[in-house]
Scaffold this motif. Structure first.
Motif, PDB file in Angstrom:
ATOM      1  N   THR A 133       0.353  -1.073  -0.101  1.00 44.59           N
ATOM      2  CA  THR A 133       0.097  -0.036   0.316  1.00 44.59           C
ATOM      3  C   THR A 133       0.887   0.972   0.290  1.00 44.59           C
ATOM      4  N   THR A 134       0.267   2.097  -1.098  1.00 46.78           N
ATOM      5  CA  THR A 134       1.148   3.486  -1.333  1.00 46.78           C
ATOM      6  C   THR A 134       0.535   4.270  -0.715  1.00 46.78           C
ATOM      7  N   LYS A 135       0.875   6.359  -0.629  1.00 42.99           N
ATOM      8  CA  LYS A 135       1.085   6.802   0.077  1.00 42.99           C
ATOM      9  C   LYS A 135       1.765   7.802  -0.190  1.00 42.99           C
ATOM     10  N   TYR A 136       0.674   8.904  -1.212  1.00 42.48           N
ATOM     11  CA  TYR A 136       1.826  10.412  -1.974  1.00 42.48           C
ATOM     12  C   TYR A 136       1.475  11.335  -0.807  1.00 42.48           C
ATOM     13  N   ALA A 137       2.331  12.705  -1.115  1.00 39.15           N
ATOM     14  CA  ALA A 137       1.487  13.805  -0.622  1.00 39.15           C
ATOM     15  C   ALA A 137       1.058  14.373  -2.258  1.00 39.15           C
ATOM     16  N   GLN A 138       0.370  15.042  -1.552  1.00 39.17           N
ATOM     17  CA  GLN A 138      -0.147  16.088  -2.865  1.00 39.17           C
ATOM     18  C   GLN A 138       0.272  16.155  -3.862  1.00 39.17           C
ATOM     19  N   PHE A 139       1.593  17.007  -3.265  1.00 37.42           N
ATOM     20  CA  PHE A 139       2.143  17.994  -3.736  1.00 37.42           C
ATOM     21  C   PHE A 139       3.018  16.988  -4.956  1.00 37.42           C
ATOM     22  N   VAL A 140       2.884  15.520  -4.245  1.00 36.37           N
ATOM     23  CA  VAL A 140       3.976  14.843  -5.728  1.00 36.37           C
ATOM     24  C   VAL A 140       3.240  15.000  -7.067  1.00 36.37           C
ATOM     25  N   LYS A 141       1.860  14.795  -7.422  1.00 37.63           N
ATOM     26  CA  LYS A 141       1.269  15.048  -8.351  1.00 37.63           C
ATOM     27  C   LYS A 141       1.599  13.917  -9.040  1.00 37.63           C
ATOM     28  N   GLY A 142       2.127  13.071  -9.199  1.00 41.23           N
ATOM     29  CA  GLY A 142       2.198  11.596  -9.733  1.00 41.23           C
ATOM     30  C   GLY A 142       3.632  11.906 -10.518  1.00 41.23           C
ATOM     31  N   ARG A 143       4.399  13.244  -9.850  1.00 44.32           N
ATOM     32  CA  ARG A 143       5.737  12.826 -10.514  1.00 44.32           C
ATOM     33  C   ARG A 143       6.484  12.021 -10.068  1.00 44.32           C
ATOM     34  N   PHE A 144       6.145  11.561  -8.631  1.00 42.36           N
ATOM     35  CA  PHE A 144       7.122  10.334  -7.988  1.00 42.36           C
ATOM     36  C   PHE A 144       6.692   8.756  -7.706  1.00 42.36           C
ATOM     37  N   THR A 145       7.199   7.846  -7.922  1.00 42.94           N
ATOM     38  CA  THR A 145       7.035   6.841  -7.763  1.00 42.94           C
ATOM     39  C   THR A 145       7.589   5.990  -6.832  1.00 42.94           C
ATOM     40  N   ILE A 146       6.844   5.320  -5.684  1.00 38.67           N
ATOM     41  CA  ILE A 146       7.825   4.632  -4.258  1.00 38.67           C
ATOM     42  C   ILE A 146       7.877   3.455  -4.662  1.00 38.67           C
ATOM     43  N   SER A 147       9.140   2.463  -4.598  1.00 37.88           N
ATOM     44  CA  SER A 147       9.315   1.357  -5.073  1.00 37.88           C
ATOM     45  C   SER A 147       9.795   0.379  -4.008  1.00 37.88           C
ATOM     46  N   ARG A 148       9.590  -1.257  -3.540  1.00 39.18           N
ATOM     47  CA  ARG A 148       9.593  -1.206  -2.629  1.00 39.18           C
ATOM     48  C   ARG A 148      10.330  -2.197  -2.794  1.00 39.18           C
ATOM     49  N   ASP A 149      11.498  -2.683  -2.660  1.00 37.90           N
ATOM     50  CA  ASP A 149      12.341  -4.803  -2.681  1.00 37.90           C
ATOM     51  C   ASP A 149      12.620  -4.855  -1.746  1.00 37.90           C
ATOM     52  N   HIS A 150      11.608  -6.181  -0.656  1.00 40.97           N
ATOM     53  CA  HIS A 150      11.556  -7.000   0.153  1.00 40.97           C
ATOM     54  C   HIS A 150      12.660  -7.882   0.367  1.00 40.97           C
ATOM     55  N   ASP A 151      13.640  -8.938  -0.667  1.00 40.82           N
ATOM     56  CA  ASP A 151      14.448  -9.146  -0.468  1.00 40.82           C
ATOM     57  C   ASP A 151      15.517  -8.808  -0.874  1.00 40.82           C
ATOM     58  N   LYS A 152      15.656  -7.302  -0.587  1.00 49.66           N
ATOM     59  CA  LYS A 152      16.939  -6.527  -0.824  1.00 49.66           C
ATOM     60  C   LYS A 152      17.032  -5.764   0.758  1.00 49.66           C
ATOM     61  N   SER A 153      15.989  -5.626   0.710  1.00 46.87           N
ATOM     62  CA  SER A 153      15.514  -4.226   1.917  1.00 46.87           C
ATOM     63  C   SER A 153      15.763  -2.920   1.675  1.00 46.87           C
ATOM     64  N   THR A 154      15.079  -2.660   0.618  1.00 46.84           N
ATOM     65  CA  THR A 154      14.921  -1.392  -0.138  1.00 46.84           C
ATOM     66  C   THR A 154      14.081  -1.009  -0.304  1.00 46.84           C
ATOM     67  N   VAL A 155      14.103   0.466  -0.555  1.00 49.15           N
ATOM     68  CA  VAL A 155      12.947   1.079  -0.936  1.00 49.15           C
ATOM     69  C   VAL A 155      13.909   2.541  -1.724  1.00 49.15           C
ATOM     70  N   ASP A 156      13.250   2.509  -2.567  1.00 50.73           N
ATOM     71  CA  ASP A 156      13.555   3.677  -4.124  1.00 50.73           C
ATOM     72  C   ASP A 156      12.814   4.731  -4.165  1.00 50.73           C
ATOM     73  N   LEU A 157      12.402   5.625  -4.347  1.00 47.60           N
ATOM     74  CA  LEU A 157      11.828   7.065  -4.785  1.00 47.60           C
ATOM     75  C   LEU A 157      11.690   7.827  -6.375  1.00 47.60           C
ATOM     76  N   GLN A 158      11.159   7.472  -7.035  1.00 47.99           N
ATOM     77  CA  GLN A 158      11.937   7.392  -8.912  1.00 47.99           C
ATOM     78  C   GLN A 158      11.119   9.283  -8.546  1.00 47.99           C
ATOM     79  N   MET A 159      11.992  10.153  -8.706  1.00 44.97           N
ATOM     80  CA  MET A 159      11.174  11.862  -9.017  1.00 44.97           C
ATOM     81  C   MET A 159      11.785  11.884 -10.383  1.00 44.97           C
ATOM     82  N   ASN A 160      10.431  12.071 -11.198  1.00 45.19           N
ATOM     83  CA  ASN A 160      10.415  13.471 -12.309  1.00 45.19           C
ATOM     84  C   ASN A 160      10.532  14.547 -12.530  1.00 45.19           C
ATOM     85  N   SER A 161      10.725  14.978 -13.604  1.00 43.39           N
ATOM     86  CA  SER A 161       9.677  16.595 -13.580  1.00 43.39           C
ATOM     87  C   SER A 161       9.946  17.661 -12.106  1.00 43.39           C
ATOM     88  N   LEU A 162      10.803  17.080 -11.700  1.00 41.00           N
ATOM     89  CA  LEU A 162      11.260  17.839 -10.212  1.00 41.00           C
ATOM     90  C   LEU A 162      11.295  19.547 -10.420  1.00 41.00           C
TER      91      LEU A 162
END
Length: 114
Positions: free
Chosen positions: A56-85
């Motif tokens: 389940t993901t939750k985004y701030a309003q100001f993200v407005k579809g520009r950012f994407t969060i992803s998580r890899d459970h096997d690697k215990s990592t979380v990434d944030l792809q930020m576009n249109s900065l």
């Protein structure tokens, strides 16, 4: 204990993209939610995006579809792809993990130039 290590910050021109990564070490099995917060100079820390163990993901309003969060459970990592900065995205970005306790990374600087 959980230790969070961030990477991927830097300087980018407005309209550009950056990808932040955070790796969790230690008692990673105790983590439920992981995410990103940010703090700009003179402002309070604010939520950017989070993702739970169930996806389940939750985004701030100001993200407005520009950012994407992803998580890899096997690697215990979380990434944030930020576009249109834009310049308002300039801040220190902190990785966060919640489970048995709440943990924070040291932060990584993101600077967007006009």
């Amino acid at each position: 204990q959980v230790r969070l290590v961030e990477s991927g910050g830097g300087l980018v021109q407005a309209g550009g993209s950056l990808r932040l990564s955070c790796a969790a070490h230690g008692l990673v099995f105790s983590i439920n939610s992981m995410g990103w917060y940010r703090q700009a100079p003179g402002k309070q820390r604010e939520l950017v995006a989070t993702v739970t163990s169930s996806g389940t993901t939750k985004y701030a309003q100001f993200v407005k579809g520009r950012f994407t969060i992803s998580r890899d459970h096997d690697k215990s990592t979380v990434d944030l792809q930020m576009n249109s900065l834009n310049v308002d995205d300039t801040a220190v970005y902190y990785c966060n993990a919640e489970g048995w306790d709440e943990y924070w990374g040291r932060g990584t600087q993101v600077t967007v130039s006009s």
